[in-house]
Write an enzyme that holds these catalytic residues in place. Structure first.
Site, mmCIF file in Angstrom:
data_model
loop_
_atom_site.group_PDB
_atom_site.id
_atom_site.type_symbol
_atom_site.label_atom_id
_atom_site.label_comp_id
_atom_site.label_asym_id
_atom_site.label_seq_id
_atom_site.Cartn_x
_atom_site.Cartn_y
_atom_site.Cartn_z
ATOM 1 C CG PHE A 141 -2.017 1.317 1.248
ATOM 2 C CD1 PHE A 141 -3.011 1.066 0.429
ATOM 3 C CD2 PHE A 141 -1.689 2.294 1.704
ATOM 4 C CE1 PHE A 141 -3.895 2.186 0.178
ATOM 5 C CE2 PHE A 141 -2.690 3.571 1.804
ATOM 6 C CZ PHE A 141 -3.416 3.287 1.124
ATOM 7 C CG ASP A 226 5.557 3.643 1.587
ATOM 8 O OD1 ASP A 226 5.536 4.246 2.869
ATOM 9 O OD2 ASP A 226 4.395 3.495 1.144
ATOM 10 C CE LYS A 255 -1.119 5.560 7.680
ATOM 11 N NZ LYS A 255 -0.806 4.762 6.479
HETATM 12 C C1 LIG Z 1 -0.850 5.188 5.005
HETATM 13 C C2 LIG Z 1 -0.051 4.747 3.993
HETATM 14 C C3 LIG Z 1 0.255 5.435 2.845
HETATM 15 C C4 LIG Z 1 -0.630 6.621 2.498
HETATM 16 O O1 LIG Z 1 -0.523 7.743 3.331
HETATM 17 P P1 LIG Z 1 -1.469 9.018 3.164
HETATM 18 O O2 LIG Z 1 -1.214 9.929 4.168
HETATM 19 O O3 LIG Z 1 -2.903 8.148 3.538
HETATM 20 O O4 LIG Z 1 -1.639 9.408 1.695
HETATM 21 C C5 LIG Z 1 1.484 5.144 1.981
HETATM 22 N N1 LIG Z 1 2.132 4.134 2.474
HETATM 23 C C6 LIG Z 1 2.049 3.365 3.627
HETATM 24 C C7 LIG Z 1 2.857 2.115 3.872
HETATM 25 C C8 LIG Z 1 0.657 3.799 4.442
HETATM 26 O O5 LIG Z 1 0.745 3.106 5.412
#
Ligand SMILES: *Cc1c(COP(=O)(O)O)cnc(C)c1O
Length: 406
Positions: A141, A226, A255
């Site tokens: 994700f 990420d 986050k």
């Molecule tokens: C939550 C998340 C995102 C997206 O972040 P947003 O602030 O919702 O755009 C991207 N990568 C990972 C691993 C995430 O947990």
């Protein structure tokens, strides 16, 4: 009519908000530490942390103090002008990591969008416009823009929106042989979460992460991590790549970076950053003084031995309680993850009950998350107290017993 005169309830949601979420049946109105209260004054223990965001709990006094101070000083100037909080935050992120250049955004998706564009742009400028292949992983994700859902490994999030960005290949997570089979000299980047969060709390193995690093080096590709969910202390280190003895070329964080205030960052090296020039990429709000001041305070608190070392003890308290529950109810097949990014995997016979458990937990007064259909996810504040963990686990146990008995 003044906004405060409009009575709103959970039902209002269904009438005014785009139906892309299915929020819980209560409306939180107030938070303090790891406690939250709803419109009726009912108290909840928060094990969900705003999805791994409120790493210092709700309304941490130091964050509130910075919000007020910077709020009375300077909020926004745009990137036509730079500002002191952004320069200080970037300097501190660089001092704490592999990086020497920072780009600020407002969300995880934006940081990843910048990362993927940078990886492609670097390959284009340094090698060839045909070096555009991105290797990513099933169940990954990376956010909700079209590029980030396309690199993400869940087609249900990217189908139906027209043509997708091309030249993105997905292979199974933790499967180095699968990566070897698709990587070539036209690959510009491998994109990976060291701990897949949304994908079910899956921890990358050391061999996998080190193998990806080696494959990137072999093919002049960039390793993009990420760490939007796994970073900012969640794993017990500031960023989870530190557990693997490797360094990325690009890293994204969001986050918990602002402890609940929207802000994200993409970190990279001087060498990779050097292909960029004014106008090639940008954002209006990214790096605004208000967000950066708050993130600077969050970083100052999180990046300390006291907070980072406290993560493991808290994890232990959670896993002890979950194991005790499992010996009583025989419900989990595995407790996994790292630090305070924890997944309790439901046994196949209970696999469909994650959502029921979440709802029952809310009824008992504890906020939890799921990850996929069969994993209960806990991503609490990094400074949650032992008493709060105890109280929350007692409520969670009551919820589990109720769902299992049903
Ligand atoms: C939550 C998340 C995102 C997206 O972040 P947003 O602030 O919702 O755009 C991207 N990568 C990972 C691993 C995430 O947990």
């Amino acid at each position: 009519m003044a906004a405060e005169n409009i009575a709103v309830t959970r039902e209002t949601f269904d009438n005014v908000i785009l139906p892309v979420y299915a929020p819980a049946q209560f409306v939180p109105v107030k938070g303090k530490g790891s406690r939250v209260w709803d419109q009726q004054g009912k108290e909840y223990i928060d094990f969900s942390g705003g999805i791994a965001v409120t790493a210092l709990g709700h309304c941490h006094p130091a964050l509130v103090e910075t919000l007020k101070r910077q709020g009375e000083t300077l909020w926004h100037t745009s990137n036509v002008f730079t500002n002191e909080p952004a320069l200080r935050l970037a300097t501190k992120l660089i001092a704490a990591t592999f990086a020497d250049r920072v780009f600020f955004g407002n969300s995880g998706a934006e940081a990843n969008e910048a990362a993927f564009k940078l990886a492609r742009y670097y390959a284009c400028k340094k090698h060839s416009p045909f070096k555009s292949k991105i290797i990513a992983f099933h169940n990954a994700f990376h956010g909700r823009t079209l590029f980030t859902v396309s690199v993400g490994g869940q087609p249900k999030y990217s189908d139906g929106f027209g043509p997708k960005p091309a030249d993105i290949v997905h292979v199974p997570f933790n499967d180095l042989a699968a990566v070897k089979a698709v990587i070539d000299d036209h690959t510009c980047a491998i994109v990976v979460e060291p701990i897949q969060g949304e994908g079910g709390v899956m921890l990358a193995t050391p061999e996998f992460m080190q193998g990806l690093r080696a494959l990137c080096d072999e093919h002049n590709a960039l390793l993009v991590l990420d760490e939007v969910q796994s970073g900012m202390g969640r794993s017990g280190k500031l960023f989870s790549y530190e557990h693997y003895g490797i360094q990325p070329d690009i890293l994204t964080t969001a986050k918990a970076l602002g402890g609940g205030f929207p802000v994200s960052a993409m970190l990279t090296t001087h060498e990779i950053a050097s292909v960029m020039a004014p106008g090639v990429h940008g954002t209006t709000y990214g790096g605004n003084p208000l967000a950066c001041a708050i993130a600077e305070t969050a970083l100052d608190i999180i990046n300390t031995p006291a907070v980072l070392a406290g993560v493991e003890a808290r994890r232990q308290q959670f896993t002890d309680a979950l194991r005790a529950l499992d010996s009583e109810l025989d419900i989990f097949s595995e407790i996994r993850g790292k630090g305070l990014l924890m997944g309790a995997v439901l046994k196949p016979e209970h696999a469909s009950k994650a959502r029921d458990i979440l709802n029952a937990a809310a009824a008992e007064g504890v906020m939890i998350l799921t990850a996929g259909s069969d994993v209960i996810r806990f991503v609490p504040s990094l400074v949650i107290t032992p008493e709060e963990i105890d109280a929350g686990m007692t409520r969670f146990a009551a919820a589990l017993r109720r769902v299992i008995a049903a």
